[in-house]
Design an enzyme around this catalytic site. Sequence first.
Site, PDB file in Angstrom:
ATOM      1  N   CYS A  95      18.360   7.423  -1.948  1.00 37.77           N
ATOM      2  CA  CYS A  95      17.559   7.626  -0.722  1.00 37.77           C
ATOM      3  C   CYS A  95      18.163   8.661   0.212  1.00 37.77           C
ATOM      4  O   CYS A  95      17.528   9.053   1.196  1.00 37.77           O
ATOM      5  CB  CYS A  95      17.366   6.307  -0.001  1.00 37.77           C
ATOM      6  SG  CYS A  95      16.461   5.144  -1.017  1.00 37.77           S
ATOM      7  N   HIS A 387       8.654   5.663   3.314  1.00 33.95           N
ATOM      8  CA  HIS A 387       9.940   6.121   2.784  1.00 33.95           C
ATOM      9  C   HIS A 387       9.781   6.740   1.393  1.00 33.95           C
ATOM     10  O   HIS A 387      10.023   6.083   0.381  1.00 33.95           O
ATOM     11  CB  HIS A 387      10.898   4.927   2.769  1.00 33.95           C
ATOM     12  CG  HIS A 387      12.217   5.198   2.128  1.00 33.95           C
ATOM     13  ND1 HIS A 387      12.880   6.401   2.249  1.00 33.95           N
ATOM     14  CD2 HIS A 387      13.012   4.415   1.351  1.00 33.95           C
ATOM     15  CE1 HIS A 387      14.009   6.341   1.567  1.00 33.95           C
ATOM     16  NE2 HIS A 387      14.106   5.158   1.000  1.00 33.95           N
ATOM     17  N   CYS A 417      21.125   4.720   4.326  1.00 35.64           N
ATOM     18  CA  CYS A 417      21.720   3.922   3.251  1.00 35.64           C
ATOM     19  C   CYS A 417      21.073   4.343   1.938  1.00 35.64           C
ATOM     20  O   CYS A 417      19.936   4.822   1.936  1.00 35.64           O
ATOM     21  CB  CYS A 417      21.505   2.427   3.492  1.00 35.64           C
ATOM     22  SG  CYS A 417      19.761   1.984   3.616  1.00 35.64           S
TER      23      CYS A 417
HETATM   24  C1  LIG Z   1       7.847  -5.198  -0.142  1.00 41.17           C
HETATM   25  C2  LIG Z   1       6.865  -4.653  -1.161  1.00 41.17           C
HETATM   26  C3  LIG Z   1       7.091  -5.325  -2.523  1.00 41.17           C
HETATM   27  C4  LIG Z   1       5.458  -4.987  -0.647  1.00 41.17           C
HETATM   28  O1  LIG Z   1       4.512  -4.418  -1.461  1.00 41.17           O
HETATM   29  P1  LIG Z   1       2.987  -4.841  -1.390  1.00 41.17           P
HETATM   30  O2  LIG Z   1       2.842  -6.285  -1.698  1.00 41.17           O
HETATM   31  O3  LIG Z   1       2.250  -3.847  -2.199  1.00 41.17           O
HETATM   32  O4  LIG Z   1       2.684  -4.628   0.157  1.00 41.17           O
HETATM   33  P2  LIG Z   1       1.300  -4.540   0.897  1.00 41.17           P
HETATM   34  O5  LIG Z   1       1.254  -3.288   1.645  1.00 41.17           O
HETATM   35  O6  LIG Z   1       0.163  -4.819  -0.065  1.00 41.17           O
HETATM   36  O7  LIG Z   1       1.421  -5.712   1.940  1.00 41.17           O
HETATM   37  C5  LIG Z   1       1.229  -7.073   1.564  1.00 41.17           C
HETATM   38  C6  LIG Z   1       0.447  -7.754   2.682  1.00 41.17           C
HETATM   39  O8  LIG Z   1       1.213  -7.672   3.888  1.00 41.17           O
HETATM   40  C7  LIG Z   1       0.419  -7.147   4.918  1.00 41.17           C
HETATM   41  N1  LIG Z   1       1.287  -6.374   5.803  1.00 41.17           N
HETATM   42  C8  LIG Z   1       2.299  -5.566   5.439  1.00 41.17           C
HETATM   43  N2  LIG Z   1       2.875  -5.059   6.526  1.00 41.17           N
HETATM   44  C9  LIG Z   1       2.237  -5.549   7.595  1.00 41.17           C
HETATM   45  C10 LIG Z   1       2.386  -5.386   8.976  1.00 41.17           C
HETATM   46  N3  LIG Z   1       3.332  -4.613   9.513  1.00 41.17           N
HETATM   47  N4  LIG Z   1       1.547  -6.037   9.800  1.00 41.17           N
HETATM   48  C11 LIG Z   1       0.595  -6.813   9.296  1.00 41.17           C
HETATM   49  N5  LIG Z   1       0.410  -7.019   7.986  1.00 41.17           N
HETATM   50  C12 LIG Z   1       1.217  -6.392   7.144  1.00 41.17           C
HETATM   51  C13 LIG Z   1      -0.582  -6.272   4.199  1.00 41.17           C
HETATM   52  O9  LIG Z   1      -1.745  -6.086   4.967  1.00 41.17           O
HETATM   53  C14 LIG Z   1      -0.878  -7.068   2.972  1.00 41.17           C
HETATM   54  O10 LIG Z   1      -1.781  -8.090   3.319  1.00 41.17           O
HETATM   55  P3  LIG Z   1      -3.027  -8.434   2.358  1.00 41.17           P
HETATM   56  O11 LIG Z   1      -2.398  -8.936   1.090  1.00 41.17           O
HETATM   57  O12 LIG Z   1      -3.753  -9.453   3.159  1.00 41.17           O
HETATM   58  O13 LIG Z   1      -3.732  -7.149   2.188  1.00 41.17           O
HETATM   59  C15 LIG Z   1       7.006  -3.113  -1.353  1.00 41.17           C
HETATM   60  O14 LIG Z   1       6.588  -2.467  -0.175  1.00 41.17           O
HETATM   61  C16 LIG Z   1       8.420  -2.743  -1.664  1.00 41.17           C
HETATM   62  O15 LIG Z   1       8.864  -2.884  -2.811  1.00 41.17           O
HETATM   63  N6  LIG Z   1       9.169  -2.253  -0.652  1.00 41.17           N
HETATM   64  C17 LIG Z   1      10.579  -1.993  -0.772  1.00 41.17           C
HETATM   65  C18 LIG Z   1      10.770  -0.657  -1.345  1.00 41.17           C
HETATM   66  C19 LIG Z   1      12.228  -0.405  -1.575  1.00 41.17           C
HETATM   67  O16 LIG Z   1      12.957  -1.182  -2.143  1.00 41.17           O
HETATM   68  N7  LIG Z   1      12.656   0.730  -1.111  1.00 41.17           N
HETATM   69  C20 LIG Z   1      13.994   1.139  -1.258  1.00 41.17           C
HETATM   70  C21 LIG Z   1      14.621   1.056   0.053  1.00 41.17           C
HETATM   71  S1  LIG Z   1      15.951   2.180   0.182  1.00 41.17           S
END
Ligand SMILES: CC(C)(COP(=O)(O)OP(=O)(O)OC[C@H]1O[C@@H](n2cnc3c(N)ncnc32)[C@H](O)[C@@H]1OP(=O)(O)O)[C@@H](O)C(=O)NCCC(=O)NCCS
Length: 431
Positions: A95, A387, A417
Site C-alpha cells: 500500500c 484505497h 501502513c
Molecule cells: C470490508 C469489506 C470485506 C467489505 O466489503 P463489502 O461487503 O463488499 O462492502 P459493502 O460496500 O457491500 O458494504 C456492506 C454493507 O455495509 C454498508 N456500509 C458500508 N459502509 C457504510 C457506511 N459508512 N455507512 C453506512 N453503511 C455502510 C453498505 O451499504 C452495505 O450494506 P448493504 O449490504 O445493505 O448494501 C471490503 O471492503 C474489504 O475487504 N476491505 C478491506 C480491504 C483491505 O484489506 N485493504 C487493505 C488495507 S491496506
Amino acid sequence: MPSLGTPGRRVAIVAGLRTPFARAGTTLKSLSAIDLGKRCVAELIERSGVDGKLVDAVVYGTVVPSVIAPNIAREVSLLPLLPKGVQAFTVSRACASANQAITDGADQIVLGHADVIIAGGAESLSNVPILHSRGMSEALVAASRAKSFGGRVKALAKVRPRDLVPITPAIAEPSTGETMGESAEKMAKINGIPRADQDHFALRSHRLAAAGTEDGRLTAEIVPVYVPPAFEAMTSDNGIRADSTMEKLKSLKPVFDRKYGTVTAGNSSPLTDGASAVLLMSEERARSLGYEPMAFIRSYAYAALDPGEQLLMGPVLAAPVALQRAGLSLGDMDLIEMHEAFAAQVLCNLHGFESQAWAERAGFSEPLGEVDRSKLNVMGGSIAIGHPFGATGGRILTTLCNELQRRGGQFGLMTVCAAGGMGHAMVIERA
Ligand SMILES: CC(C)(COP(=O)(O)OP(=O)(O)OC[C@H]1O[C@@H](n2cnc3c(N)ncnc32)[C@H](O)[C@@H]1OP(=O)(O)O)[C@@H](O)C(=O)NCCC(=O)NCCS
C-alpha cells in the site's frame, strides 16, 4: 553529499493530481490501472504546463500488476505528451507503492541524476488477474506442446473438475495467511480499541471527505475520467457516504471475526480503483522554470516488523525516524495525514505514537506523543475516499501539500501502513 534538505538539491513537490476513486466493480471497472495512470499523468502534464521533454523519468507503483504489462510505469509513460526517450520503472511496496515511487524519484533528484520526475501509482481492483490451478496450467502447457490433435486432447483429458476452480489473489499475507482485516481485528483486540471508537472514526472520515467534496477542495485534486462506452465524465469519488450515521455503522456485522469482531465494511477502507501522480523537481529547476512549489520533501523513512505480529503498526516505527531525520517533533507538525486502511489500524497507530514501549522498539527514549485530532486527516481518508493500493500515497501527499498551503502551515507529516508489516512516513515543509 547532497541530502533531502540540501538547497539546490531539495526536492520540490510542484503539482499533484488523482483520478476519482471508485469502489471496485463500479464506474471505473472497464478501465485498467494503465488507463487510469495514463489519464492522470496526461492531465498532470497539461495542468502543470511542464514540457514533456524536460521529464527525466516516470516512476510508478502498483500492487497487483498486469501479467501482460508488468512494467506499468513504462506503459503509462507512452503518452503523446512525453517523448519515447523518457525512461520509466515500476516499484512495489504494497500500500506504500506510490510512496516508494515518490521517494525513489526524490532520491534520483537528490543524487543529481534527474531534475524532473513524475511519480505516483495506480490500481484497478476491478481487474485482478484470475489464475488457473496448477493442474489446469500443466494440462494447458502440455496441450500447447503436443504435436498432434490427439496429443492435445489427451493432455486436456487429464483436467479434473477441481482443476477448473480458478485462483483469485487474496488480501492476505503470503507468510502467515492472515488477511489484512484479520490483522486489523487482532490489533484492535491487543490495543483494546472498542467498536464504537472505530465507527466514530469512520463516520468522521466520511463527514470530512463529504465536506471537502462539497466545497471543492477534494474535487480540485481530481482529474475527470471519461468512461467508455458513453464517455460520461466521472468527477468525484463514489465511496463517500455523506448520509452515513452512527446508527447505521453500529448495525453492520463484523466481517473478519463474525462472532467477537469489531471490524466491519463501514470502518474498513473499501476495495477501490484509481490513480495518482505528482510532479517532482529539484528546487533549482522548479525556480528556474518559474514554478512556485507546493512544498518540499524534508525527510522520509521506511520501517518493518514481523508480519505475524501487529501487521499494520509500521507507521509507529517509521514516523519517529522521519521526524528525527527532519530535526522536528510531532508538535511542530501543522497537519498529519495518516492512511486509513481500517479505523482500528489508525487508532492503534495513534496509540502506538503515545506508547513508551513502541518508542523504545523504534530506538527512541520518548514516545512521539499525542496527535492533535484537529490536525489529522482533515479532509477524511481512505475509509471514505477509498484505497486503490498503488495510488493512495500520491493522493495523500497531494492533499497534504494543498491543505498545508491553504492553512498557511509550515510542516506536514504523512504515514502509510503496508502489507508485510511495513510502514512509511514523510515530512514535508513549505518555503
Ligand atoms: C470490508 C469489506 C470485506 C467489505 O466489503 P463489502 O461487503 O463488499 O462492502 P459493502 O460496500 O457491500 O458494504 C456492506 C454493507 O455495509 C454498508 N456500509 C458500508 N459502509 C457504510 C457506511 N459508512 N455507512 C453506512 N453503511 C455502510 C453498505 O451499504 C452495505 O450494506 P448493504 O449490504 O445493505 O448494501 C471490503 O471492503 C474489504 O475487504 N476491505 C478491506 C480491504 C483491505 O484489506 N485493504 C487493505 C488495507 S491496506
